[in-house]
Design an enzyme around this catalytic site. Structure first.
Site, short mmCIF file in Angstrom:
data_model
loop_
_atom_site.label_atom_id
_atom_site.label_comp_id
_atom_site.label_asym_id
_atom_site.label_seq_id
_atom_site.Cartn_x
_atom_site.Cartn_y
_atom_site.Cartn_z
N SER A 17 23.72 -9.74 -11.14
CA SER A 17 23.67 -10.16 -9.74
C SER A 17 23.94 -11.65 -9.68
O SER A 17 23.74 -12.36 -10.68
CB SER A 17 22.28 -9.88 -9.17
OG SER A 17 22.10 -10.57 -7.95
N TYR B 118 12.82 -11.00 -9.38
CA TYR B 118 14.04 -10.20 -9.55
C TYR B 118 15.13 -11.04 -10.23
O TYR B 118 15.76 -10.62 -11.21
CB TYR B 118 14.51 -9.72 -8.17
CG TYR B 118 15.87 -9.04 -8.15
CD1 TYR B 118 16.01 -7.71 -8.54
CD2 TYR B 118 17.01 -9.73 -7.74
CE1 TYR B 118 17.26 -7.09 -8.51
CE2 TYR B 118 18.25 -9.12 -7.70
CZ TYR B 118 18.37 -7.79 -8.09
OH TYR B 118 19.60 -7.18 -8.06
N1 LIG Z 1 22.18 -4.22 -3.40
C1 LIG Z 1 22.35 -5.49 -3.74
O1 LIG Z 1 22.37 -6.40 -2.91
C2 LIG Z 1 22.63 -5.83 -5.16
C3 LIG Z 1 23.15 -7.08 -5.46
C4 LIG Z 1 23.40 -7.41 -6.79
C5 LIG Z 1 23.11 -6.52 -7.78
N2 LIG Z 1 22.60 -5.30 -7.49
C6 LIG Z 1 22.28 -4.40 -8.59
O2 LIG Z 1 23.09 -3.26 -8.53
C7 LIG Z 1 22.42 -2.15 -9.11
C8 LIG Z 1 22.52 -0.96 -8.20
O3 LIG Z 1 21.83 -1.19 -7.02
P1 LIG Z 1 22.17 -0.55 -5.61
O4 LIG Z 1 22.50 -1.65 -4.71
O5 LIG Z 1 23.12 0.54 -5.79
O6 LIG Z 1 20.76 -0.03 -5.14
P2 LIG Z 1 20.11 1.41 -5.19
O7 LIG Z 1 20.94 2.38 -4.50
O8 LIG Z 1 18.72 1.22 -4.75
O9 LIG Z 1 20.13 1.75 -6.75
C9 LIG Z 1 19.13 1.38 -7.65
C10 LIG Z 1 18.96 2.55 -8.59
O10 LIG Z 1 18.06 2.24 -9.62
C11 LIG Z 1 17.32 3.41 -9.90
N3 LIG Z 1 16.07 3.13 -10.55
C12 LIG Z 1 15.11 2.26 -10.18
N4 LIG Z 1 14.09 2.31 -11.07
C13 LIG Z 1 14.43 3.24 -11.99
C14 LIG Z 1 13.78 3.74 -13.14
N5 LIG Z 1 12.58 3.30 -13.55
N6 LIG Z 1 14.42 4.69 -13.87
C15 LIG Z 1 15.61 5.14 -13.49
N7 LIG Z 1 16.26 4.71 -12.41
C16 LIG Z 1 15.67 3.75 -11.68
C17 LIG Z 1 17.10 4.01 -8.54
O11 LIG Z 1 16.79 5.38 -8.73
P3 LIG Z 1 15.75 6.15 -7.76
O12 LIG Z 1 16.60 6.72 -6.68
O13 LIG Z 1 15.16 7.17 -8.65
O14 LIG Z 1 14.75 5.13 -7.29
C18 LIG Z 1 18.45 3.79 -7.91
O15 LIG Z 1 19.33 4.83 -8.24
C19 LIG Z 1 21.02 -2.63 -9.38
O16 LIG Z 1 20.91 -3.00 -10.76
C20 LIG Z 1 20.89 -3.85 -8.54
O17 LIG Z 1 19.95 -4.75 -9.06
C21 LIG Z 1 22.38 -4.94 -6.20
#
Ligand SMILES: NC(=O)c1ccc[n+]([C@@H]2O[C@H](COP(=O)([O-])OP(=O)(O)OC[C@H]3O[C@@H](n4cnc5c(N)ncnc54)[C@H](OP(=O)(O)O)[C@@H]3O)[C@@H](O)[C@H]2O)c1
Ligand SMILES: Cc1cc2nc3c(=O)[nH]c(=O)nc-3n(C[C@H](O)[C@H](O)[C@H](O)COP(=O)(O)OP(=O)(O)OC[C@H]3O[C@@H](n4cnc5c(N)ncnc54)[C@H](O)[C@@H]3O)c2cc1C
Lengths: 466, 254
Positions: free
Chosen positions: B144, B157
């Site tokens: 990120s 985070y």
């Molecule tokens: N959204 C943003 O603004 C942003 C910005 C920069 C980077 N990112 C990064 O991009 C990645 C994807 O995020 P996203 O935006 O697509 O959000 P998201 O849809 O909330 O995805 C996060 C995923 O992580 C899974 N997860 C959380 N804890 C877990 C665990 N203990 N074991 C297995 N799975 C787990 C969640 O699964 P469950 O459905 O089971 O909870 C969910 O599928 C993340 O690493 C995030 O930090 C996001």
């Protein structure tokens, strides 16, 4: 058979230890890392094969196939270029017995003085006999001479269990024709007996004629094929409209001594090709693009004589113009390039036209665009040549819209009952392969019997579930 | 094996229900990816992802995977590579946490760090080793922009992503010469489930855009991508702001 002589330059060397190396094909795309062994004897090959481990093993020659058949990520690769001895020569029959790493260049140097040429030559001399058999390669003479393996009298194949079988088309037709064109997946070719082509001179009498469009190119080739051993058309692939498919057709035969000018008659079998230059590895990707290739195509087209013109060409000049520049593939830069070669039956000329049209309209630049007529197919299960038109393009991988264009072409080729060449393939789909090669299932049976554990695997065989 | 045009044949997603991951997997399936494994905690969202990806012709399966169950990673993930080569591993799981709550409750802060950093370290080590044995493949790590400079509002985070980002860079260097490629993805604010209800930050983007960036980065074996691309330059400026100035800027953003 004749004398033990004509040893290759490196034949007596020692075996060097295995190394981990990043390997790719001539197109320099999709590299993978494998343990590379450089065996010097069949015992060493047997040892390497029988201890290969779960990722298996595959043979490699000079790495001139474009995609990933001679690499095996995480497994073993046998670099056979050190096994390059010409073991026996029979000057009466023109038969030679060679090790798998002997190159066609080496065979030409050794045998032309005795009036023998290789039975089939591709667009480069720098391929090994092992690679030539495994891809059952073809040349500009396919309509007259067929493919490489049709000139193989016998070969020794090392199987997965380390045992060696001598195969001839008569004694073991199944394993012979599964190995010919089998992309290294049946075993390791340890030696081969080839039937060489007797020639009076080392020169080709070539008739060159400019053709205004695709129809003229096709008509000219159909007409000259009957009395010319070699024929090929080079197309300006970016020309559209009434000039679609314009280019020039070269038709040739080996010259007789009487055809040569007085000076060349003194040494009619002379053969001393030398690379005139070497490509440094400094080119950015994208140097060969629409604009530069359009200019080169145009210059080449204008240079071709309008009316049929006959001249005497050297072997290198006629068959292997690109070999004059060492490592010419570097000019595409690190992103690399791919070659797309297909064949469609003669009655599918309309498919050929549609493809030529679409590539030109989409302005996908191709550095080399070559049209040829294939004669009847060899019995090889996966041999590429089948009767019809074969067209080859060289595309830089970064060409905009290329993935979609090629997928469209795959569909057209398949629809027309045609196929793509595995020695050039780097991206086709497993489903298309299945549909294009109706004898694939039969090949798999022969392979499974010869190699039940699937010891012989390559990146290509994994990619295509071959 | 990725083909000569950089198209991917098989994909393993860690955190299979993530919005960014599903958008990426969908684009890959529309291209050439036939085999997809979603490693995730079972949920309705995961089921929906499976249905969606199947509708694009991919052969999809799921495996139970919990990023916090470190000791299971080897057992759960290693066998997946025995079934056939995996061209791309996409490490997408992560949690944003609740900064204010996490500051008050160190154990819930630990949960964020353990998921984003420790769980990512253990699972990517298992996958990297399997890819190394294959002699080819890409590991894509969702970092990120928060990893580049953590703010008051998200430093728990942010620091976990900073750790992951540094880990992934080192891992990529250590895999030089093995045929394995590590690509770090640094998106800005992405509108996904993770950020629903949060105020949009400047230069925000979408899961689709991040997916496009990943697909394109895979074609050219990029080692680091930013989405949207210009955020790279913005962050490089932000990284060099003196602390007092940075605090003011960050304050405004909340
Ligand atoms: N959204 C943003 O603004 C942003 C910005 C920069 C980077 N990112 C990064 O991009 C990645 C994807 O995020 P996203 O935006 O697509 O959000 P998201 O849809 O909330 O995805 C996060 C995923 O992580 C899974 N997860 C959380 N804890 C877990 C665990 N203990 N074991 C297995 N799975 C787990 C969640 O699964 P469950 O459905 O089971 O909870 C969910 O599928 C993340 O690493 C995030 O930090 C996001
Ligand atoms: C400029 C250029 C022009 C070309 N023109 C043509 C052409 O006109 N016609 C044509 O047909 N092809 C052509 N080719 C392709 C080339 O002829 C084939 O790819 C050929 O197989 C390359 O031989 P190699 O020794 O480099 O084999 P590699 O590329 O190293 O290997 C090719 C295959 O052969 C297998 N193999 C190699 N040695 C053995 C062995 N001892 N036992 C079992 N399997 C083995 C490998 O496993 C692999 O599957 C051209 C290539 C280039 C670069």
């Amino acid at each position: 058979m004749g004398t033990e002589s004509l040893a290759g330059p490196e034949s007596a060397g020692r075996t060097s230890p295995p190394t981990r190396e990043r390997l790719s094909g001539w197109g320099r795309t999709s590299p993978s890392v494998a343990e590379v062994l450089r065996p010097r004897s069949r015992e060493e090959i047997a040892e390497a094969v029988t201890t290969a481990g779960p990722r298996g093993i595959v043979a490699r020659g000079l790495g001139r196939s474009y995609g990933d058949p001679a690499q095996n990520g995480g497994g073993r690769v046998l670099d056979l270029t050190g096994m390059n001895r010409i073991l026996a020569v029979d000057l009466d029959t023109g038969q030679v017995v060679v090790e798998p790493g002997v190159s066609l260049h080496q065979l030409m140097e050794a045998m032309l003085p005795f009036g023998y040429f290789v039975p089939v030559t591709p667009g480069t001399r720098h391929v090994t006999v092992g690679g030539a058999i495994a891809c059952d390669i073809h040349g500009k003479s396919h309509h007259a001479d067929g493919s490489f393996a049709q000139h193989v009298v016998s070969m020794d194949l090392l199987l997965a269990d380390g045992g060696v079988r001598t195969l001839t088309p008569e004694s073991e037709p199944e394993l012979f024709w599964a190995t010919a064109g089998g992309m290294g997946l049946t075993g390791v070719v340890l030696r081969a007996t080839l039937r060489m082509l007797p020639v009076e001179t080392s020169r080709i009498l070539v008739e060159t004629k400019r053709v205004a469009d695709l129809d003229e190119a096709m008509a000219r080739m159909t007409e000259t094929d009957a009395d010319h051993r070699f024929s090929v058309a080079s197309l300006d692939n970016l020309a559209t409209g009434p000039s679609l498919g314009r280019g020039w057709v070269e038709s040739g035969n080996f010259a007789t001594v009487a055809d040569l000018p007085a000076k060349q008659r003194e040494n009619p079998l002379a053969f001393h090709p030398k690379p005139v230059a070497s490509m440094p590895d400094l080119f950015p990707s994208g140097l060969l693009n629409r604009r530069t290739i359009r200019l080169m195509n145009l210059a080449n087209f204008r240079r071709a004589p309008q009316n049929s013109h006959t001249h005497i060409a050297s072997i290198g000049g006629f068959f292997h113009p690109l070999d004059a520049i060492h490592d010419w593939n570097r000019v595409y830069g690190p992103a690399g390039f791919l070659q797309y070669q297909f064949v469609v039956p003669f009655d599918a000329a309309s498919t050929l036209r549609r493809i030529v049209e679409r590539v030109a309209v989409q302005r996908a630049p191709s550095f080399v665009t070559v049209l040829k007529r294939f004669g009847p197919a060899s019995p090889g299960y996966l041999s590429f040549p089948t009767e019809g038109w074969t067209l080859t393009y060289d595309f830089p991988t970064g060409t905009p819209g290329l993935p979609g264009l090629l997928r469209w072409m795959d569909g057209k080729v398949l629809e027309a009952g045609g196929r793509l060449y595995l020695a050039k393939d780097s991206r086709m789909s497993a489903a298309d392969l299945e549909a294009m090669y109706p004898r694939l299932e039969a090949f798999r049976k022969v392979r499974a019997a010869a190699d039940p554990q699937g010891v012989f695997v390559s990146d290509q065989s994994r990619r295509l579930s071959l | 094996m990725k083909d000569s045009l950089g198209s991917v044949q098989s994909l393993l997603v860690l955190g299979g229900s993530s919005d960014i991951a599903v958008a990426t997997a969908r684009k890959l399936a529309q291209d050439k990816t036939k085999r997809i494994i979603l490693a995730a905690r079972p949920s309705e969202r995961l089921d929906a992802a499976v249905t969606l990806l199947r509708s694009h012709g991919a052969d999809v399966r799921t495996v139970d995977f919990d990023a916090l169950d470190f000791s299971s990673h080897e057992k759960v993930l290693a066998p997946l590579f025995e079934e056939g080569d995996i061209d791309v591993v996409l490490l997408a799981f992560g949690v944003l946490g609740e900064q204010a709550r996490d500051e008050r409750d160190p154990l819930s802060a630990a949960q964020v760090v353990q998921t984003n950093y420790v769980g990512a370290v253990t699972s990517s080590l298992v996958c990297a080793e399997a890819l190394r044995k294959q002699g080819h493949g890409s590991l894509v790590v969702l970092s990120s922009v928060a990893a580049e400079r953590a703010r008051k509002a998200n430093f728990i985070y942010g620091s976990s992503k900073a750790g992951l980002d540094a880990f992934a860079q080192g891992l990529g260097d250590s895999l030089e010469g093995t045929g394995v490629h590590v690509m770090i993805v640094r998106p800005s604010f992405v509108e996904t489930k993770m950020t629903t209800g949060r105020p949009k930050a400047p230069m925000s983007t979408t899961a689709e855009a991040v997916a496009d960036g990943i697909v394109e980065g895979l074609r050219r074996n990029a080692e680091m991508i930013w989405v949207p691309a210009p955020v790279r330059f913005a962050m490089s400026a932000v990284r060099h702001l003196p602390r007092p100035v940075f605090r003011k800027v960050a304050e405004k953003q909340g």
